[in-house]
Design a protein around this motif. Structure first.
Motif, PDB file in Angstrom:
ATOM      1  N   ILE A  17       0.665  -1.107   0.029  1.00  0.00           N
ATOM      2  CA  ILE A  17       0.051  -0.039  -0.106  1.00  0.00           C
ATOM      3  C   ILE A  17       0.944   1.198  -0.016  1.00  0.00           C
ATOM      4  N   ARG A  18       0.420   2.241  -0.975  1.00  0.00           N
ATOM      5  CA  ARG A  18       1.042   3.528  -0.905  1.00  0.00           C
ATOM      6  C   ARG A  18       0.398   4.742  -0.769  1.00  0.00           C
ATOM      7  N   ILE A  19       0.617   5.470  -0.241  1.00  0.00           N
ATOM      8  CA  ILE A  19      -0.008   6.865  -0.049  1.00  0.00           C
ATOM      9  C   ILE A  19       0.151   8.130  -0.863  1.00  0.00           C
ATOM     10  N   ASN A  20      -0.794   8.565  -1.418  1.00  0.00           N
ATOM     11  CA  ASN A  20      -0.757   9.928  -2.375  1.00  0.00           C
ATOM     12  C   ASN A  20       0.265   9.613  -3.341  1.00  0.00           C
ATOM     13  N   PHE A  21       1.168  10.478  -3.581  1.00  0.00           N
ATOM     14  CA  PHE A  21       2.041  10.397  -4.913  1.00  0.00           C
ATOM     15  C   PHE A  21       3.421  10.099  -4.365  1.00  0.00           C
ATOM     16  N   SER A  22       3.560   8.969  -3.563  1.00  0.00           N
ATOM     17  CA  SER A  22       4.788   8.415  -3.021  1.00  0.00           C
ATOM     18  C   SER A  22       5.519   7.605  -4.458  1.00  0.00           C
ATOM     19  N   PRO A  23       6.534   8.353  -4.868  1.00  0.00           N
ATOM     20  CA  PRO A  23       7.121   7.561  -5.999  1.00  0.00           C
ATOM     21  C   PRO A  23       7.830   6.472  -5.765  1.00  0.00           C
ATOM     22  N   THR A 108      -5.310   5.581   5.952  1.00  0.00           N
ATOM     23  CA  THR A 108      -4.707   4.290   5.270  1.00  0.00           C
ATOM     24  C   THR A 108      -4.478   3.147   6.278  1.00  0.00           C
ATOM     25  N   VAL A 109      -4.003   3.495   7.581  1.00  0.00           N
ATOM     26  CA  VAL A 109      -3.795   2.588   8.480  1.00  0.00           C
ATOM     27  C   VAL A 109      -5.310   2.206   8.926  1.00  0.00           C
ATOM     28  N   LEU A 110      -6.030   2.965   9.428  1.00  0.00           N
ATOM     29  CA  LEU A 110      -7.521   2.653   9.892  1.00  0.00           C
ATOM     30  C   LEU A 110      -8.095   1.856   9.034  1.00  0.00           C
ATOM     31  N   ILE A 111      -8.242   2.082   7.562  1.00  0.00           N
ATOM     32  CA  ILE A 111      -8.887   1.213   6.693  1.00  0.00           C
ATOM     33  C   ILE A 111      -8.468   0.021   6.513  1.00  0.00           C
ATOM     34  N   SER A 112      -6.923   0.072   6.222  1.00  0.00           N
ATOM     35  CA  SER A 112      -6.101  -1.340   6.078  1.00  0.00           C
ATOM     36  C   SER A 112      -6.375  -2.083   7.228  1.00  0.00           C
ATOM     37  N   ASN A 113      -6.578  -1.570   8.332  1.00  0.00           N
ATOM     38  CA  ASN A 113      -6.589  -2.466   9.719  1.00  0.00           C
ATOM     39  C   ASN A 113      -8.187  -3.338   9.657  1.00  0.00           C
TER      40      ASN A 113
END
Length: 174
Positions: A17-23, A108-113
């Motif tokens: 899982i990556r967040i926003n525009f992390s290249p 991201t952490v909340l939804i992933s959990n």
């Protein structure tokens, strides 16, 4: 934040899982080479121009948090990929519960959990562990000391409180 050469470790996971525009490009030995799920906060869509399609379509699933700019980029979404939008009622619920606007990382952490049977493994979060102005906010951005304005109480997010909860919900690798 110190960059760890963890690309092969990260690529060993089933879902990344990556967040926003992390290249990924130019950082593969640190962050791996693939993306399964990408969470994007809609207000970050205005920050990209030429590379927007790359980040909108590099994952099997893209989850958008928030409203507004999604309609403007809808035509750029790959129809063969899954693009989801978090219901605004959930973002309002989370924000009201914490009395702050939550960071994209925290969402991201909340939804992933919610969808994981086990604690998720987490790497590369600036706001975990020691929080100070010397940490890099993003591994690809050099803010020359301005990162202090992104942490603590002088922001829309409260990274100190988020950090405590993230540490409880995840296995923080580094």
């Amino acid at each position: 934040m110190t960059l760890h050469e963890s690309g092969s470790l990260i690529d060993g996971y089933d879902n990344i899982i990556r967040i926003n525009f992390s290249p990924i490009e130019k950082y593969e030995k640190y962050v791996g080479s693939r993306t399964s799920i990408r969470f994007i906060r809609n207000n970050t869509l205005r920050k990209l121009n030429k590379d927007i399609e790359k980040f909108l379509n590099d994952a099997d699933i893209t989850i958008f948090i928030g409203d507004s700019r999604l309609e403007k980029i809808k035509h750029k979404l790959d129809k063969n990929k899954i693009h989801l939008k978090l219901n605004n009622e959930y973002s309002d619920l989370f924000n009201n519960f914490f009395n702050k606007s939550l960071s994209t990382g925290f969402y991201t952490v909340l939804i992933s959990n919610i969808f994981s049977e086990n604690k998720i493994d987490l790497t590369g979060f600036m706001n975990l562990g020691e929080i100070n102005g010397k940490c890099m906010y993003h591994y690809w951005e050099h803010l020359n000391g301005r990162q202090q304005s992104y942490i603590g109480k002088n922001t829309n997010h409260h990274f100190y409180d988020e950090s405590k909860i993230i540490n409880e919900l995840t296995n923080v690798l580094f």
